[in-house]
Design a protein around this motif. Structure first.
Motif, PDB file in Angstrom:
ATOM      1  N   ILE A 274       0.756   0.442 -17.253  1.00  0.00           N
ATOM      2  CA  ILE A 274       1.341   0.428 -15.925  1.00  0.00           C
ATOM      3  C   ILE A 274       0.236   0.353 -14.860  1.00  0.00           C
ATOM      4  CG2 ILE A 274       1.520   2.875 -15.251  1.00  0.00           C
ATOM      5  CD1 ILE A 274       4.603   2.301 -15.130  1.00  0.00           C
ATOM      6  N   VAL A 275       0.432  -0.518 -13.904  1.00  0.00           N
ATOM      7  CA  VAL A 275      -0.547  -0.667 -12.820  1.00  0.00           C
ATOM      8  C   VAL A 275       0.169  -0.385 -11.498  1.00  0.00           C
ATOM      9  CG1 VAL A 275      -2.204  -2.202 -11.691  1.00  0.00           C
ATOM     10  CG2 VAL A 275      -1.730  -2.478 -14.145  1.00  0.00           C
ATOM     11  N   LEU A 276      -0.284   0.664 -10.815  1.00  0.00           N
ATOM     12  CA  LEU A 276       0.355   1.024  -9.538  1.00  0.00           C
ATOM     13  C   LEU A 276      -0.435   0.392  -8.395  1.00  0.00           C
ATOM     14  CD1 LEU A 276       0.981   4.834 -10.249  1.00  0.00           C
ATOM     15  CD2 LEU A 276       2.476   2.884 -10.748  1.00  0.00           C
ATOM     16  N   ILE A 277       0.261  -0.337  -7.550  1.00  0.00           N
ATOM     17  CA  ILE A 277      -0.423  -1.105  -6.507  1.00  0.00           C
ATOM     18  C   ILE A 277      -0.080  -0.592  -5.110  1.00  0.00           C
ATOM     19  CG2 ILE A 277      -0.853  -3.425  -5.592  1.00  0.00           C
ATOM     20  CD1 ILE A 277       0.266  -4.440  -8.354  1.00  0.00           C
ATOM     21  N   ASP A 278      -1.117  -0.123  -4.418  1.00  0.00           N
ATOM     22  CA  ASP A 278      -0.957   0.390  -3.055  1.00  0.00           C
ATOM     23  C   ASP A 278      -1.075  -0.769  -2.068  1.00  0.00           C
ATOM     24  OD1 ASP A 278      -0.628   2.223  -1.064  1.00  0.00           O
ATOM     25  OD2 ASP A 278      -2.594   3.181  -1.271  1.00  0.00           O
ATOM     26  N   THR A 279      -0.276  -0.727  -1.030  1.00  0.00           N
ATOM     27  CA  THR A 279      -0.425  -1.745   0.010  1.00  0.00           C
ATOM     28  C   THR A 279      -0.629  -1.034   1.340  1.00  0.00           C
ATOM     29  OG1 THR A 279       1.936  -1.839   0.528  1.00  0.00           O
ATOM     30  CG2 THR A 279       1.155  -3.316  -1.200  1.00  0.00           C
ATOM     31  N   ALA A 280      -1.106  -1.777   2.317  1.00  0.00           N
ATOM     32  CA  ALA A 280      -1.343  -1.174   3.622  1.00  0.00           C
ATOM     33  C   ALA A 280      -0.006  -0.963   4.311  1.00  0.00           C
ATOM     34  CB  ALA A 280      -2.210  -2.084   4.461  1.00  0.00           C
ATOM     35  N   GLY A 281       0.103   0.173   4.982  1.00  0.00           N
ATOM     36  CA  GLY A 281       1.285   0.382   5.804  1.00  0.00           C
ATOM     37  C   GLY A 281       1.210  -0.581   6.969  1.00  0.00           C
ATOM     38  N   ARG A 282       2.186  -1.442   7.069  1.00  0.00           N
ATOM     39  CA  ARG A 282       2.140  -2.439   8.128  1.00  0.00           C
ATOM     40  C   ARG A 282       3.358  -2.277   9.007  1.00  0.00           C
ATOM     41  NH1 ARG A 282      -1.565  -6.264   6.479  1.00  0.00           N
ATOM     42  NH2 ARG A 282      -1.869  -6.496   8.704  1.00  0.00           N
ATOM     43  N   SER A 283       3.221  -2.817  10.193  1.00  0.00           N
ATOM     44  CA  SER A 283       4.373  -2.772  11.075  1.00  0.00           C
ATOM     45  C   SER A 283       5.421  -3.759  10.575  1.00  0.00           C
ATOM     46  CB  SER A 283       3.971  -3.149  12.492  1.00  0.00           C
ATOM     47  OG  SER A 283       5.131  -3.435  13.229  1.00  0.00           O
ATOM     48  N   HIS A 284       6.640  -3.268  10.431  1.00  0.00           N
ATOM     49  CA  HIS A 284       7.688  -4.158   9.941  1.00  0.00           C
ATOM     50  C   HIS A 284       8.066  -5.203  10.994  1.00  0.00           C
ATOM     51  CE1 HIS A 284       9.738  -0.995  12.172  1.00  0.00           C
ATOM     52  NE2 HIS A 284      10.678  -1.879  12.414  1.00  0.00           N
ATOM     53  N   ARG A 285       7.578  -4.976  12.227  1.00  0.00           N
ATOM     54  CA  ARG A 285       7.909  -5.907  13.302  1.00  0.00           C
ATOM     55  C   ARG A 285       7.030  -7.149  13.284  1.00  0.00           C
ATOM     56  NH1 ARG A 285      10.481  -3.722  17.736  1.00  0.00           N
ATOM     57  NH2 ARG A 285      11.280  -1.648  17.355  1.00  0.00           N
ATOM     58  N   ARG A 290       4.209  -9.144   7.247  1.00  0.00           N
ATOM     59  CA  ARG A 290       5.240  -9.160   6.199  1.00  0.00           C
ATOM     60  C   ARG A 290       4.972 -10.288   5.205  1.00  0.00           C
ATOM     61  NH1 ARG A 290       9.468  -8.615  10.144  1.00  0.00           N
ATOM     62  NH2 ARG A 290      10.235 -10.670   9.578  1.00  0.00           N
ATOM     63  N   GLU A 291       4.565 -11.415   5.736  1.00  0.00           N
ATOM     64  CA  GLU A 291       4.293 -12.547   4.854  1.00  0.00           C
ATOM     65  C   GLU A 291       3.097 -12.277   3.942  1.00  0.00           C
ATOM     66  OE1 GLU A 291       6.239 -15.908   7.798  1.00  0.00           O
ATOM     67  OE2 GLU A 291       4.072 -15.973   7.427  1.00  0.00           O
ATOM     68  N   ASP A 292       2.104 -11.546   4.470  1.00  0.00           N
ATOM     69  CA  ASP A 292       0.958 -11.171   3.632  1.00  0.00           C
ATOM     70  C   ASP A 292       1.419 -10.370   2.419  1.00  0.00           C
ATOM     71  OD1 ASP A 292      -0.727 -12.364   5.391  1.00  0.00           O
ATOM     72  OD2 ASP A 292      -1.464 -10.520   6.333  1.00  0.00           O
ATOM     73  N   ILE A 293       2.285  -9.414   2.663  1.00  0.00           N
ATOM     74  CA  ILE A 293       2.765  -8.571   1.570  1.00  0.00           C
ATOM     75  C   ILE A 293       3.582  -9.409   0.580  1.00  0.00           C
ATOM     76  CG2 ILE A 293       4.313  -6.655   0.992  1.00  0.00           C
ATOM     77  CD1 ILE A 293       3.345  -5.226   3.438  1.00  0.00           C
ATOM     78  N   GLU A 294       4.368 -10.299   1.116  1.00  0.00           N
ATOM     79  CA  GLU A 294       5.181 -11.166   0.270  1.00  0.00           C
ATOM     80  C   GLU A 294       4.295 -11.992  -0.675  1.00  0.00           C
ATOM     81  OE1 GLU A 294       7.799 -13.493   2.637  1.00  0.00           O
ATOM     82  OE2 GLU A 294       9.055 -14.079   0.937  1.00  0.00           O
ATOM     83  N   LYS A 295       3.201 -12.477  -0.121  1.00  0.00           N
ATOM     84  CA  LYS A 295       2.262 -13.270  -0.922  1.00  0.00           C
ATOM     85  C   LYS A 295       1.667 -12.430  -2.039  1.00  0.00           C
ATOM     86  CE  LYS A 295       0.206 -16.659   2.194  1.00  0.00           C
ATOM     87  NZ  LYS A 295      -0.948 -16.635   3.105  1.00  0.00           N
ATOM     88  N   LEU A 296       1.249 -11.211  -1.688  1.00  0.00           N
ATOM     89  CA  LEU A 296       0.663 -10.313  -2.687  1.00  0.00           C
ATOM     90  C   LEU A 296       1.649 -10.089  -3.833  1.00  0.00           C
ATOM     91  CD1 LEU A 296      -0.935  -7.493  -0.493  1.00  0.00           C
ATOM     92  CD2 LEU A 296      -2.175  -9.111  -1.933  1.00  0.00           C
ATOM     93  N   ILE A 297       2.881  -9.780  -3.459  1.00  0.00           N
ATOM     94  CA  ILE A 297       3.888  -9.476  -4.474  1.00  0.00           C
ATOM     95  C   ILE A 297       4.126 -10.657  -5.395  1.00  0.00           C
ATOM     96  CG2 ILE A 297       6.352  -9.008  -4.809  1.00  0.00           C
ATOM     97  CD1 ILE A 297       6.231  -7.247  -2.298  1.00  0.00           C
TER      98      ILE A 297
END
Ligand SMILES: Nc1nc2c(ncn2[C@@H]2O[C@H](COP(=O)(O)OP(=O)(O)OP(=O)(O)O)[C@@H](O)[C@H]2O)c(=O)[nH]1
Ligand SMILES: [Mg+2]
Length: 390
Positions: A274-285, A290-297
């Motif tokens: 199992i690999v747990l992946i932390d992401t930066a807390g970003r503004s949902h606005r 949001r697109e950066d996170i989408e790309k990572l996922i």
């Protein structure tokens, strides 16, 4: 003994002063004593405040943080035993019912003009209504959105019997709430295959802390081969925070800056459970963020990943609506609620569940790693929402 005689068995002696007789008498008389005693007025432990009782409730929750495709049936049994114990539940419901009945008092006053039969019907109806009103108030008090309270009441109304007891109404509502909260879905592991688990969500809700709690339990309790990854490189201290946990737990930590790097890391880490992946807390606005996170996922194939949206229960519902809407555009997620130790009400869990339809997974209720986390439980939340906190 005298203090206890006067003040009751909970009296506490706070001071003892010896008073010596003066003058010649001191040769013949024994000294006397002045005793100061007090009663502690904090309520006894059984009357825990609502907030404390929320925390206590979760502390007692059996520690099941993994779904093993039913392999771990013993732990499942433990869960069923602790929370679906139907005898206890009946007791609970009848306790709440008794409270409600008391509050209702003689709500239904018969009208002397009416015929006997009609009078009976009316009285029953009024009793039902009074009971529903109290349930309404109770749910509202727990910050359940009025829209959902109305839904619940409308759904239960056709099933109300004329001679229905408070207990019937209450267990009807209870069951509806449990059904709506649905089955909890926690992390899964696939034998012989790595699982990549993303944690996304607003800033400061507790993503990194939650990862540390889960990593610790997976590694130490479940002896799994755990690795950590972080894509949170926006804050200077962010990597250090996770690095500290990785060192304590003796698990590898991979820092990735882009989705391409994450893809490489994904190939490298396929041998872990199992690999747990932390992401930066970003503004949902912010759409770009949001697109950066989408790309990572999307660097990890859909079948090999889980996504958890981490939300603080202390965020006001209006903001939770916007946040969950924004993240729904990115991915399908399960819900983790943090900071349950900082609230009196669990209404937000019910609201967000109904709003998003996303499965509930974990709750965290304190800063302590790894203890302050457990699986969310529908029955437990339902009980709390209906005022059965003890
Ligand atoms: N009371 C309470 N505090 C918590 C809980 N979980 C985390 N915290 C605290 O919340 C603060 C933020 O936690 P982090 O884990 O750094 O939050 P994050 O979501 O990773 O924050 P960013 O990376 O900045 O977006 C820390 O002080 C944690 O100790 C919880 O369940 N209850
Ligand atoms: Mg963080």
């Amino acid at each position: 003994m005298k203090a206890k005689d006067e003040l009751g068995k909970d009296a506490i002696v706070t001071n003892v002063k010896q008073i010596k007789p003066g003058g010649l008498m001191r040769l013949f008389k024994k000294p006397t004593y002045e005793i100061t005693a007090a009663l502690d007025e904090t309520p006894p432990k059984t009357e825990l405040s609502r907030r404390e009782s929320i925390k206590a409730m979760f502390k007692d929750n059996p520690d099941i943080i993994l779904d093993d495709d039913g392999k771990d049936s013993k732990e499942e049994e433990k869960l069923t035993h602790a929370f679906s114990d139907s005898k206890k539940l009946e007791q609970k419901i009848s306790n709440i019912a008794m409270l409600l009945e008391k509050q209702m008092g003689a709500a239904a006053k018969p009208d002397p003009e009416k015929k006997e039969e009609e009078k009976k019907d009316n009285a029953a109806e009024e009793k039902n209504n009074a009971c529903l009103q109290l349930i309404y108030k109770q749910l509202l008090d727990n910050e359940v959105d009025e829209k959902y309270i109305n839904q619940l009441i409308t759904e239960i109304e056709p099933a109300l019997k004329k001679d229905g007891s408070v207990e019937n109404i209450l267990s009807g509502i209870y069951q509806k709430i449990v059904l709506k909260l649905g089955k909890t879905e926690v992390m899964g592991v696939t034998q012989g295959k790595a699982r990549f688990v993303f944690f996304i969500g607003p800033t400061g809700v507790g993503k990194t802390t939650t990862i540390a709690k889960l990593a610790s339990k997976l590694k130490l309790d479940r002896k799994l081969n755990v690795a950590l990854m972080t894509a949170d490189t926006y804050r200077i201290a962010a990597v250090d925070q996770l690095k500290t946990y990785a060192e304590i737990l003796n698990v590898p930590l991979k820092v990735v800056y882009t989705d391409t790097e994450l893809k490489d890391a994904y190939e490298e880490m396929k041998n872990y459970d199992i690999v747990l992946i932390d992401t930066a807390g970003r503004s949902h606005r912010d759409k770009q963020q949001r697109e950066d996170i989408e790309k990572l996922i999307s660097a990890v194939p859909k079948e090999e990943r889980d996504i958890f949206l981490v939300l603080s229960i202390t965020t006001k519902y209006r903001d939770l609506i916007r946040i969950t809407e924004a993240y729904s555009e990115i991915a399908e997620y399960r819900l983790i609620f943090t900071k349950l130790d900082e609230t009196d009400t669990l209404g937000n869990i019910f609201n967000v569940k109904l709003l998003t339809g996303a499965p509930l997974s974990y709750a965290t209720f304190g800063q302590k790693v790894p203890n302050d986390i457990s699986r969310l439980d529908a029955q437990m939340i339902a009980k709390q929402l209906l005022g059965g906190s003890d």
